[in-house]
Design an enzyme around this catalytic site. Structure first.
Site, mmCIF file in Angstrom:
data_model
loop_
_atom_site.group_PDB
_atom_site.id
_atom_site.type_symbol
_atom_site.label_atom_id
_atom_site.label_comp_id
_atom_site.label_asym_id
_atom_site.label_seq_id
_atom_site.Cartn_x
_atom_site.Cartn_y
_atom_site.Cartn_z
ATOM 1 N N GLY A 10 0.810 -1.225 0.000
ATOM 2 C CA GLY A 10 0.000 0.000 0.000
ATOM 3 C C GLY A 10 0.836 1.264 0.000
ATOM 4 N N ILE A 12 1.598 3.603 2.357
ATOM 5 C CA ILE A 12 2.622 3.822 3.388
ATOM 6 C C ILE A 12 3.606 2.652 3.410
ATOM 7 C CG2 ILE A 12 2.996 4.214 5.865
ATOM 8 C CD1 ILE A 12 0.237 5.688 5.777
ATOM 9 N N ASN A 32 -2.742 -8.682 0.480
ATOM 10 C CA ASN A 32 -3.761 -9.406 -0.300
ATOM 11 C C ASN A 32 -4.196 -8.615 -1.532
ATOM 12 O OD1 ASN A 32 -5.348 -7.394 0.757
ATOM 13 N ND2 ASN A 32 -6.784 -8.748 1.824
ATOM 14 N N SER A 124 -3.295 5.766 14.439
ATOM 15 C CA SER A 124 -3.758 7.026 13.839
ATOM 16 C C SER A 124 -4.078 8.049 14.914
ATOM 17 C CB SER A 124 -5.024 6.740 13.034
ATOM 18 O OG SER A 124 -5.666 7.941 12.662
ATOM 19 N N THR A 126 -6.478 9.720 14.947
ATOM 20 C CA THR A 126 -7.931 9.692 15.134
ATOM 21 C C THR A 126 -8.295 9.186 16.540
ATOM 22 O OG1 THR A 126 -9.970 9.141 13.963
ATOM 23 C CG2 THR A 126 -8.402 7.354 14.196
ATOM 24 N N TYR A 149 -13.814 2.705 11.466
ATOM 25 C CA TYR A 149 -12.391 2.665 11.103
ATOM 26 C C TYR A 149 -11.547 3.161 12.285
ATOM 27 C CZ TYR A 149 -8.046 4.850 9.802
ATOM 28 O OH TYR A 149 -6.748 5.274 9.825
ATOM 29 N N LYS A 153 -8.662 1.207 15.076
ATOM 30 C CA LYS A 153 -7.323 1.636 15.511
ATOM 31 C C LYS A 153 -7.276 1.670 17.046
ATOM 32 C CE LYS A 153 -5.474 2.366 11.433
ATOM 33 N NZ LYS A 153 -4.505 1.397 10.919
ATOM 34 N N ASN A 198 -11.054 10.147 -0.531
ATOM 35 C CA ASN A 198 -11.680 10.651 0.691
ATOM 36 C C ASN A 198 -10.841 11.758 1.304
ATOM 37 O OD1 ASN A 198 -13.759 8.572 0.859
ATOM 38 N ND2 ASN A 198 -12.037 7.188 1.196
ATOM 39 N N ASN A 199 -9.549 11.679 1.064
ATOM 40 C CA ASN A 199 -8.622 12.601 1.713
ATOM 41 C C ASN A 199 -8.272 13.755 0.785
ATOM 42 O OD1 ASN A 199 -7.483 9.604 2.897
ATOM 43 N ND2 ASN A 199 -8.208 11.157 4.289
HETATM 44 C C1 WQD Z 1 -8.071 17.002 5.838
HETATM 45 C C2 WQD Z 1 -8.729 18.377 5.819
HETATM 46 C C3 WQD Z 1 -11.137 18.286 5.665
HETATM 47 C C4 WQD Z 1 -11.289 16.535 1.638
HETATM 48 C C5 WQD Z 1 -8.847 11.264 7.799
HETATM 49 C C6 WQD Z 1 -9.243 10.230 8.822
HETATM 50 C C7 WQD Z 1 -8.053 9.748 9.583
HETATM 51 C C8 WQD Z 1 -6.983 9.237 8.658
HETATM 52 C C9 WQD Z 1 -6.685 10.218 7.565
HETATM 53 C C10 WQD Z 1 -6.886 7.386 7.089
HETATM 54 C C11 WQD Z 1 -9.999 18.456 6.672
HETATM 55 C C12 WQD Z 1 -10.548 18.931 4.434
HETATM 56 C C13 WQD Z 1 -10.875 17.062 2.857
HETATM 57 C C14 WQD Z 1 -11.918 17.402 0.689
HETATM 58 C C15 WQD Z 1 -11.637 19.223 2.246
HETATM 59 N N1 WQD Z 1 -7.373 7.992 8.113
HETATM 60 N N2 WQD Z 1 -11.036 18.378 3.141
HETATM 61 N N3 WQD Z 1 -12.052 18.724 1.030
HETATM 62 O O1 WQD Z 1 -10.047 14.078 8.048
HETATM 63 O O2 WQD Z 1 -7.758 14.735 8.923
HETATM 64 O O3 WQD Z 1 -8.246 12.378 8.445
HETATM 65 O O4 WQD Z 1 -7.876 10.674 6.939
HETATM 66 O O5 WQD Z 1 -6.487 6.476 6.686
HETATM 67 O O6 WQD Z 1 -8.442 8.780 10.469
HETATM 68 O O7 WQD Z 1 -10.196 10.797 9.715
HETATM 69 O O8 WQD Z 1 -7.963 13.960 6.555
HETATM 70 O O9 WQD Z 1 -7.487 14.491 4.184
HETATM 71 O O10 WQD Z 1 -9.823 13.736 4.832
HETATM 72 O O11 WQD Z 1 -9.029 15.999 5.527
HETATM 73 O O12 WQD Z 1 -11.777 20.427 2.475
HETATM 74 O O13 WQD Z 1 -12.309 16.986 -0.418
HETATM 75 O O14 WQD Z 1 -9.155 18.644 4.475
HETATM 76 O O15 WQD Z 1 -12.325 18.899 6.039
HETATM 77 O O16 WQD Z 1 -10.038 19.761 7.229
HETATM 78 P P1 WQD Z 1 -8.589 13.863 8.048
HETATM 79 P P2 WQD Z 1 -8.582 14.481 5.195
#
Ligand code: WQD
Length: 339
Positions: A10, A12, A32, A124, A126, A149, A153, A198-199
C-alpha cells in the site's frame, strides 16, 4: 533476519519498504492486494535495485502466514494491513472490525509461535478523539472515535497493550500517524486511492492533472487561521523513516510505547491549496462547501517524544510534499497500471 511488512504493497507500506531497504534491512512484503497493486512492489524493487520477496496472502489467513514465517526469518512485523476508508467503515462496520482486528490477532498469534517479539503498528491520530486540545500529546487520554475505522485503531491499540502486559518479551511501538501525504521523489510510488479520494491531498493532485474539475473545501467557518480545517501534514517519506527509527528502539525495549508521527505544525486547507499552486505552477479550482460530518477544526501533534525516544524528526516541508505528490500524479495520472 527480515522485517515483515504486512500490507506492504500500500501507500505507506511501499514507502516504508524503500526506507528500510535503504537503511540496509531485508524486507518481506505480505499483502492481499485488496486496495493495492502488485506493480507497487515492482516499483519498490526498481527504486532500490533489490528484489523483495512478496506473498500475496491475507495476513488473517493463519495457515498462509505460518508458511511465510517458516520460509522467511522474520524478527519484526510492521503492520499496515487494514481497511482505511472512513465512510466505507460506517456503511460496513462488521467488515472493518472483522478484517482489521483479525489481521492483528493472527499476526500476534503466529509471531508468538515463531518466537518473533517485535511489532510496529500503524495507528492514527484519530484515537485522540474530539475533546483533547491541540497540540496532541501521547500522554492524553484516548477519546471517542466517530467511525468504525477509527475504533478499529483504538481497539487494536488496546489489544496490543494487553498483549504486552501478558507477554514480557513482546515489544510494541504504536505509531500514531497524523496526515501522511506526498510521494517518493522518484515519482514511481505514491498514493493511488480507488474511486473518489476521501482525503484532501489525492483529491488536489487529481484536480491538478484534470481528473476532477474542482475541490470542495469542507467548511470555512471553523475557529482557525482562515476558517478552514487545520491538519498536521507529514511527508510520507518522513513517516516511513519514523518506522525505520522505531525498529532499533523496539530491539532495546519491551512493552507498548505510543509515539506520534507528525511535524508539530498545522496547515489549513486554503494554505495547502496556495502552497500547491505556488510550488507546481498549477491552478486548483475550488468551491467552499458545507462542513463534513465528524471533522475536527484542528489536529496537530506534539512531536517531541519521537525526537527524544527515536531520534527522529520530520524534515520535509509542505512545499516538498506538494512537489513530490504532484510529480507522482503527473507521472501516473491514473495511478498504477493493473496487474
Ligand atoms: C483534511 C482536511 C477536511 C477533503 C482522515 C481520517 C483519519 C486518517 C486520515 C486514514 C480536513 C478537508 C478534505 C476534501 C476538504 N485515516 N477536506 N475537502 O479528516 O484529517 O483524516 O484521513 O487512513 O483517520 O479521519 O484527513 O485528508 O480527509 O481531511 O476540504 O475533499 O481537508 O475537512 O479539514 P482527516 P482528510
Amino acid at each position: 533476519m527480515a522485517i515483515l511488512l504486512a500490507g506492504g504493497a500500500g501507500y505507506i507500506g511501499t514507502h516504508t519498504a524503500v526506507e528500510f531497504i535503504n537503511a540496509g534491512y531485508e524486507v518481506v512484503i505480505a499483502d492481499n492486494l485488496y486496495n493495492s497493486k502488485a506493480e507497487a512492489v515492482r516499483r519498490v524493487e526498481k527504486i532500490t535495485g533489490k528484489s523483495v520477496p512478496f506473498y500475496q496472502i491475507d495476513v488473517s489467513d493463519a495457515e498462509a502466514l505460518r508458511t511465510l514465517f517458516s520460509e522467511q526469518n522474520i524478527d519484526t512485523v510492521v503492520h499496515f494491513a487494514g481497511m482505511k476508508a472512513v465512510g466505507e467503515s460506517v456503511a460496513k462496520p462488521m467488515m472493518y472490525y472483522r478484517n482489521n482486528l483479525n489481521t492483528t490477532l493472527t499476526l500476534l498469534e503466529v509471531m508468538k509461535d515463531f518466537d518473533c517479539h517485535r511489532f510496529v503498528f500503524s495507528s492514527s491520530a484519530t484515537v485522540y478523539g474530539f475533546s483533547n486540545p491541540v497540540p496532541l500529546f501521547e500522554t492524553m487520554p484516548r477519546g471517542e472515535c466517530t467511525n468504525p475505522y477509527g475504533w478499529t485503531k483504538w481497539m487494536i491499540e488496546q489489544i496490543l497493550m494487553d498483549a504486552c502486559a501478558a507477554d514480557p518479551e513482546l515489544s510494541v511501538v504504536l505509531l500514531r500517524y497524523f496526515n501522511p501525504i506526498g510521494a517518493h521523489e522518484s515519482g514511481l510510488i505514491g498514493e493511488d486511492p480507488q474511486g473518489t479520494p476521501n482525503n484532501i491531498f489525492p483529491y488536489i493532485t487529481q484536480v491538478a492533472v484534470g481528473r476532477r474539475p474542482q475541490l470542495t473545501v469542507f467548511g470555512n467557518d471553523y475557529d482557525t487561521v482562515d476558517g478552514t480545517g487545520v491538519r498536521d501534514y507529514i511527508h510520507v517519506v518522513d513517516l516511513a523513516k519514523g518506522h525505520v527509527a522505531a525498529v532499533p528502539y523496539a530491539e532495546k525495549h519491551t512493552g507498548a510505547e505510543i509515539i506520534n508521527l507528525g511535524t508539530g505544525r498545522g496547515t489549513s486547507v486554503l494554505e495547502m491549496i496556495a502552497a500547491f499552486e505556488r510550488v507546481n505552477g498549477v491552478k486548483i479550482p475550488y468551491v467552499i462547501g458545507a462542513r463534513r460530518a465528524g471533522d475536527l477544526a484542528e489536529s496537530y501533534a506534539n512531536a517531541d517524544k519521537a525526537k527524544e525516544v527515536l531520534g527522529w524528526t520530520a524534515e520535509k516541508t509542505i512545499e516538498d510534499m506538494c512537489r513530490d505528490g504532484y510529480r507522482w500524479q503527473t507521472m501516473n495520472p491514473m495511478g498504477y497500471p493493473e496487474g
